[in-house]
Design a protein around this motif. Structure first.
Motif, PDB file in Angstrom:
ATOM      1  N   ASP A 549       0.827  -1.210   0.000  1.00  0.00           N
ATOM      2  CA  ASP A 549       0.000   0.000   0.000  1.00  0.00           C
ATOM      3  C   ASP A 549       0.863   1.262   0.000  1.00  0.00           C
ATOM      4  O   ASP A 549       1.618   1.496   0.947  1.00  0.00           O
ATOM      5  CB  ASP A 549      -0.904  -0.014   1.239  1.00  0.00           C
ATOM      6  CG  ASP A 549      -1.993   1.033   1.194  1.00  0.00           C
ATOM      7  OD1 ASP A 549      -1.896   1.975   0.385  1.00  0.00           O
ATOM      8  OD2 ASP A 549      -2.942   0.912   1.985  1.00  0.00           O
ATOM      9  N   PRO A 550       0.749   2.136  -1.047  1.00  0.00           N
ATOM     10  CA  PRO A 550       1.525   3.376  -1.053  1.00  0.00           C
ATOM     11  C   PRO A 550       0.800   4.534  -0.375  1.00  0.00           C
ATOM     12  O   PRO A 550       1.377   5.598  -0.187  1.00  0.00           O
ATOM     13  CB  PRO A 550       1.689   3.658  -2.551  1.00  0.00           C
ATOM     14  CG  PRO A 550       0.404   3.167  -3.142  1.00  0.00           C
ATOM     15  CD  PRO A 550       0.004   1.954  -2.317  1.00  0.00           C
ATOM     16  N   ARG A 551      -0.473   4.338  -0.023  1.00  0.00           N
ATOM     17  CA  ARG A 551      -1.272   5.404   0.576  1.00  0.00           C
ATOM     18  C   ARG A 551      -1.285   5.327   2.099  1.00  0.00           C
ATOM     19  O   ARG A 551      -1.156   6.343   2.784  1.00  0.00           O
ATOM     20  CB  ARG A 551      -2.706   5.351   0.032  1.00  0.00           C
ATOM     21  CG  ARG A 551      -2.757   5.573  -1.476  1.00  0.00           C
ATOM     22  CD  ARG A 551      -4.148   5.337  -2.049  1.00  0.00           C
ATOM     23  NE  ARG A 551      -4.143   5.504  -3.503  1.00  0.00           N
ATOM     24  CZ  ARG A 551      -4.478   6.632  -4.110  1.00  0.00           C
ATOM     25  NH1 ARG A 551      -4.882   7.674  -3.419  1.00  0.00           N
ATOM     26  NH2 ARG A 551      -4.434   6.705  -5.429  1.00  0.00           N
ATOM     27  N   CYS A 552      -1.473   4.135   2.614  1.00  0.00           N
ATOM     28  CA  CYS A 552      -1.408   3.896   4.065  1.00  0.00           C
ATOM     29  C   CYS A 552      -0.403   2.769   4.282  1.00  0.00           C
ATOM     30  O   CYS A 552      -0.774   1.604   4.461  1.00  0.00           O
ATOM     31  CB  CYS A 552      -2.787   3.528   4.610  1.00  0.00           C
ATOM     32  SG  CYS A 552      -4.030   4.831   4.400  1.00  0.00           S
ATOM     33  N   HIS A 580      -3.664  -0.686  -1.831  1.00  0.00           N
ATOM     34  CA  HIS A 580      -4.677   0.006  -1.030  1.00  0.00           C
ATOM     35  C   HIS A 580      -6.046  -0.619  -1.316  1.00  0.00           C
ATOM     36  O   HIS A 580      -6.901  -0.037  -1.975  1.00  0.00           O
ATOM     37  CB  HIS A 580      -4.666   1.485  -1.378  1.00  0.00           C
ATOM     38  CG  HIS A 580      -5.349   2.355  -0.368  1.00  0.00           C
ATOM     39  ND1 HIS A 580      -4.944   2.430   0.939  1.00  0.00           N
ATOM     40  CD2 HIS A 580      -6.424   3.193  -0.474  1.00  0.00           C
ATOM     41  CE1 HIS A 580      -5.714   3.283   1.598  1.00  0.00           C
ATOM     42  NE2 HIS A 580      -6.633   3.740   0.755  1.00  0.00           N
ATOM     43  N   GLY A 581      -6.250  -1.831  -0.822  1.00  0.00           N
ATOM     44  CA  GLY A 581      -7.436  -2.613  -1.152  1.00  0.00           C
ATOM     45  C   GLY A 581      -7.090  -3.651  -2.192  1.00  0.00           C
ATOM     46  O   GLY A 581      -5.940  -3.785  -2.625  1.00  0.00           O
ATOM     47  N   SER A 582      -8.085  -4.438  -2.598  1.00  0.00           N
ATOM     48  CA  SER A 582      -7.853  -5.522  -3.550  1.00  0.00           C
ATOM     49  C   SER A 582      -8.860  -5.447  -4.688  1.00  0.00           C
ATOM     50  O   SER A 582     -10.015  -5.059  -4.494  1.00  0.00           O
ATOM     51  CB  SER A 582      -7.965  -6.876  -2.851  1.00  0.00           C
ATOM     52  OG  SER A 582      -7.825  -7.931  -3.777  1.00  0.00           O
ATOM     53  N   LEU A 583      -8.419  -5.831  -5.878  1.00  0.00           N
ATOM     54  CA  LEU A 583      -9.283  -5.910  -7.057  1.00  0.00           C
ATOM     55  C   LEU A 583      -9.709  -7.344  -7.345  1.00  0.00           C
ATOM     56  O   LEU A 583     -10.313  -7.619  -8.380  1.00  0.00           O
ATOM     57  CB  LEU A 583      -8.562  -5.341  -8.279  1.00  0.00           C
ATOM     58  CG  LEU A 583      -8.150  -3.869  -8.196  1.00  0.00           C
ATOM     59  CD1 LEU A 583      -7.347  -3.477  -9.434  1.00  0.00           C
ATOM     60  CD2 LEU A 583      -9.367  -2.975  -8.046  1.00  0.00           C
ATOM     61  N   VAL A 584      -9.421  -8.254  -6.413  1.00  0.00           N
ATOM     62  CA  VAL A 584      -9.746  -9.669  -6.578  1.00  0.00           C
ATOM     63  C   VAL A 584     -10.979  -9.985  -5.735  1.00  0.00           C
ATOM     64  O   VAL A 584     -10.978  -9.768  -4.516  1.00  0.00           O
ATOM     65  CB  VAL A 584      -8.567 -10.562  -6.165  1.00  0.00           C
ATOM     66  CG1 VAL A 584      -8.915 -12.038  -6.318  1.00  0.00           C
ATOM     67  CG2 VAL A 584      -7.328 -10.213  -6.991  1.00  0.00           C
TER      68      VAL A 584
END
Length: 615
Positions: A549-552, A580-584
């Motif tokens: 995660d590059p945001r948090c 930052h979350g998942s697309l799966v």
């Protein structure tokens, strides 16, 4: 319905059901379009030949792909290739009809994306953001082997739009140091000179942001559609960048009333009219505006939320619509459903109720959903806090809240100060005591929820992702007596460390929010950091985090978890290999199943539905 299908609970069906984004079509080839879908179980980019009626999957990566753009001639699909969700990568392209991928602009090192502009003559402008260089924009002319740098600044900025003839570039920038209020610079690409500047921040006691909405789609036309905050809310105006002349847009409904809330717009083909999107109190609607006679005509859309719209050359408008109760579909003002994902339509959910609560900074809007068959209450209640932070919850379909409802929870979503859609003053209040001011609004709605008989004060769950995860951890420490449990996804947990490791665009936002860096204003970062209050946490806490995660970033979360361990505070942590979350889809289901299981175990399952079935 088969036995196998019926064995899948409704909440999981909602996640597994295929869905599609609003298609984006090529300017000069409107029958060629792109959209994003989870039809394979992972969100990927698809090419749609509307004339032939064929659909083709363009990208296929383990962690999914969502950022893509179609060249104006429709011949090429450009897509952003990062590493396992870290948002750091390069643009690649693939023929629309299929074929091997190639690096789209050779010679550019990986970076965070700061936008992309593709000209009708083959001109390309790529925006990049890195910790070392800040924001840089790179121009590649047709036939050129390499791109050349045409813009650089340490503060964050990005590409606004390229004029229809490819001669002018609009840049949204924050060179003045206020990342919440952009300015616009127009640059002539032939020689790099500045043509015009629209800056309503520098030297002003009350800064007003402006944002590029797009050049008129006509050769040689120098009119730029701009969003501004001069009236304390977002409204559009037409700015001729060559002459400096502005054309006001007096948008009034059929009764002659100004539209309340925020208003955005885009050019319709031919630039003789605008497609207007009006957003007010968590819902949205569409209008068409004639530039010749100033007539505003309402388009027929159901009550709910428009998640994007586009005006087609044939005069119709296509839009992505949903409500909290009804799943999304791509609809047309012609009265048809233009695009629906293959397979079964996901189960619907419960409509939202609007609640207004008096808070310390004014009336707070909350969206409330009650579980079916729950009676009068009180019931276990989840406060699901949105991220952003400059975002807002709306009357739109969301599988996460619907899952909690299926398990017997009421769901409350609060559009706290800092949220968009309620005027600039409401959004800009975010800079006052970062995090703490939002918690005051959440506390006011919590008090209403308990006093009204909706929420059981012994079973109150505070949860959210990203900024919502940050407010969850902060709330557990600042308001320990208010919450029974906390569930935080990809949160800010240790703010000074988060600042050191996060992507440059968020560093810029944090400097604006806090008025400096952690070295310059350490007391402000400390006062707003969840780690500062970890000793006061009483509730068991569940944390999920993406290791890329590059945001948090993960390190600051590990610092918070280590402190929980040292203090002997009950907690559980789930780490997954994404950003930052998942697309799966399977990963999203796994995460929510773990969250629900954590909550049920700590609430003893009293009065709760089993796996989304009846209680």
């Amino acid at each position: 319905m088969s036995e196998e299908k019926s064995a899948v609970p409704a909440w999981e069906q909602r996640f597994r059901a295929a869905r599609v984004s609003l298609p984006d079509w090529a300017d000069d080839a409107p029958d060629r379009a792109l959209y994003v879908s989870n039809a394979t179980g992972t969100y990927e980019v698809y090419a749609w030949d509307r004339a032939a009626g064929t659909h083709r999957q363009v990208t296929d990566r383990p962690n999914g792909t969502t950022d893509a753009e179609l060249s104006p001639d429709g011949d090429w699909v450009w897509w952003f290739d990062d590493h396992d969700g870290d948002e750091f990568g390069v643009w690649r392209r693939q023929p629309f009809a299929g074929g091997p991928d190639e690096e789209a602009v050779p010679g550019l090192a990986p970076s965070y994306s700061a936008g992309l502009a593709l000209g009708r003559d083959g001109t390309v402008v790529v925006g990049r953001s890195t910790d070392e260089d800040g924001t840089t924009l790179h121009l590649r002319r047709p036939g050129a082997a390499e791109a050349v740098e045409i813009y650089r600044h340490e503060e964050y900025g990005g590409i606004g739009d390229l004029s229809y003839d490819g001669s002018l570039l609009a840049i949204d920038h924050t060179e003045h140091g206020d990342a919440m209020h952009s300015a616009i610079r127009i640059v002539r690409l032939s020689d790099g000179t500045t043509v015009a500047e629209l800056d309503e921040v520098t030297g002003r006691a009350e800064p007003r942001g402006v944002a590029c909405l797009g050049f008129a789609p006509v050769d040689g036309d120098t009119r730029l559609l701009v969003a501004h905050q001069r009236t304390g809310r977002w409204e559009p105006v037409i700015w001729d960048v060559a002459t400096g002349a502005e054309t006001a847009l007096p948008l009034r409904d059929e009764q002659g009333r100004e539209l309340p809330g925020d208003v955005s717009a885009q050019w319709r083909p031919g630039a003789e009219a605008l497609l207007v999107e009006h957003e007010y109190e968590a819902r949205s609607e569409l209008f068409s505006y004639s530039l010749a006679d100033g007539r505003l005509t309402r388009l027929d859309t159901p009550r709910g939320t428009v998640g994007g719209a586009t005006a087609r050359p044939d005069g119709t408008v296509e839009y992505l619509w949903s409500s909290a109760a009804e799943p999304s579909a791509v609809r047309s003002t012609a009265g048809t459903v233009v695009l629906r994902a293959p397979g079964a339509v996901p189960p619907g959910s419960v409509p939202v109720e609007d609640v207004w609560v008096d808070g310390p900074g004014g009336r707070v809007h909350a969206l409330v959903q009650r579980p079916a068959g729950a009676g009068e209450g009180p019931v276990p209640t989840v406060f699901e806090i949105h991220g952003g932070p400059t975002h807002h919850d709306s009357d739109a379909f969301a599988a996460g809240p619907a899952a909690w409802l299926d398990h017997g929870f009421a769901v409350v979503r609060v559009n706290y100060r800092g949220s968009t859609g309620y005027g600039q003053a409401w959004t800009d209040a975010l800079r006052e005591r970062v995090g703490l001011i939002e918690l005051e609004d959440i506390a006011a709605v919590r008090e209403w929820a308990v006093a009204s008989g909706l929420a059981d004060p012994r079973r109150l769950v505070l949860t959210g992702g990203s900024w919502g995860g940050y407010l969850t951890l902060l709330g557990l420490g600042v308001q320990p007596e208010h919450w029974t449990l906390g569930v935080a996804a990809v949160p800010v947990a240790d703010y000074p460390t988060a600042y050191a490791d996060e992507m440059e665009a968020l560093k810029s936002l944090d400097r604006t929010l806090f008025g400096g860096t952690p070295e310059e204003v350490p007391e402000r970062f400390t006062a707003s950091s969840p780690l500062t209050y970890v000793e006061q946490v009483r509730a068991p806490v569940y944390i999920s985090a993406g290791v890329n995660d590059p945001r948090c970033p993960i390190k600051q979360i590990e610092n918070y978890v280590e402190r929980l361990q040292q203090l002997g505070k009950p907690h559980e942590v789930y780490r997954y290999d994404a950003g930052h979350g998942s697309l799966v889809v399977d990963e999203r289901i796994k995460q929510l199943r773990l969250e629900i299981d954590f909550v049920r175990r700590h609430l003893d399952g009293e009065g709760l539905a089993e796996d989304g079935g009846p209680a």
